[in-house]
Design a protein around this motif. Sequence first.
Motif, PDB file in Angstrom:
ATOM      1  N   GLN A 111       3.270 -11.376  -2.046  1.00  0.00           N
ATOM      2  CA  GLN A 111       2.434 -10.518  -1.201  1.00  0.00           C
ATOM      3  C   GLN A 111       3.267  -9.829  -0.126  1.00  0.00           C
ATOM      4  O   GLN A 111       3.103  -8.628   0.136  1.00  0.00           O
ATOM      5  N   LYS A 165      -1.783  -7.086  -3.496  1.00  0.00           N
ATOM      6  CA  LYS A 165      -1.798  -7.811  -4.763  1.00  0.00           C
ATOM      7  C   LYS A 165      -0.971  -7.127  -5.848  1.00  0.00           C
ATOM      8  O   LYS A 165      -1.052  -7.496  -7.022  1.00  0.00           O
ATOM      9  N   GLU A 196      -0.649  -9.573  -9.094  1.00  0.00           N
ATOM     10  CA  GLU A 196      -1.349  -9.259 -10.341  1.00  0.00           C
ATOM     11  C   GLU A 196      -0.407  -9.222 -11.538  1.00  0.00           C
ATOM     12  O   GLU A 196      -0.861  -9.306 -12.682  1.00  0.00           O
TER      13      GLU A 196
END
Length: 390
Positions: free
Chosen positions: A156, A167, A171
Amino acid sequence: MLKNKAADEKVDTLLSTSQIPIIDLAHCGTEECPIRSVVNRVGGQLFKALTSKGVAMLVNHGISEEKIKMAYNHLDDFCKLSDDTKEMYLRRDGNHGYVKPGQEQFDGKFKDIRHTFNICTLKPEAALPEEPLPGFREHISDLAQDFQRLSSLLLQALAVGLEQPYKYFLEKHTHILDGESENQSTFRLLYYPPLIEDDGKNELLRGTCKYSQQRCTRDEIDLSLPEDYRIKLAEEAEELATQYTRCGAHCDYGTFTLLVQDCEGGLEVKLPGSDKWKRVGHLPGAILINAGELLSTWTNERISALPHRVVIPEEEALKSRGRHSIAFFIHPDNCTDIEPIEIPTSSSSNSLDSMDKKVKNRKKSFKTAKTKIYNAYQHVQRRFKETYAS
């Protein structure tokens, strides 16, 4: 008392000369509930450190030193098992499992002398030496999860530093330690055996764990052995050093690596723009983070993958001691396409006129098209084939 060279001549390290950035992670919060203001600050520091040095030291990260030392003890216990027992856990079709000394060769010249246990998944079916070593699975899994939570926070922060959504990287790293079919991330326990044995036998390939609890002193050597015997051991060590190294020069393959190590030393790096190897040094309780090849590609080489190695100590007293470390290699999910992202440039760069920008962009697009890695899995597998080709 006879002092060795390390005590007489103080060797400068990157840490002792303040050449490695130190980033304080205190009050970052958790992966699920990060403190945005702190993560933003860490993101800026992390981006600056990795673009300028390729490496940083993380302090106040929240991972217990006792857990780390216990993991070293577990690996020592594994190394003490019979060869037949260790063979049951060998790395075979994938990357998970035990790697014997001499199996890896990073620099194409010398075989790496170290005992390694790779953990690519924490699922119940994972082959871990729980039967011969009760408690191994529980403790190592707990420690690996601590590192995984830390890596999520850093992903992050890294996104913030690159001015991407929080994200953006999370992800692309959703299956860390879910298994090699999903993600190539690896939690790796490492033990480098002594180069010289006190009993005079060449046990280099087998290694020994009797030095695992050594004190981190540098001011004395054992004079109990006869002079001619110590000379013989030193000559044997020199001969072996022409065939083996502790870890050959290489760059890590993935996004970034988190590394903890004991105080025995040996880690050297080449900082961006330099051809000289520099000793890193030891900062008690700190975790080192270094950039990997995929992050370099992702950032269009604004962040450089850090070349590093672990050398055999020159000091005779240090050759007879083992070395421990733990590395957590963070990789994107296998199916992740690795394409350079747009990174904001400085105001000076913005002074280029529009025509120059278009020319540069065309050249960049052409270069990217030539060097683009299709996905994370293919890149890592290619690197594994090179490392284990011998």
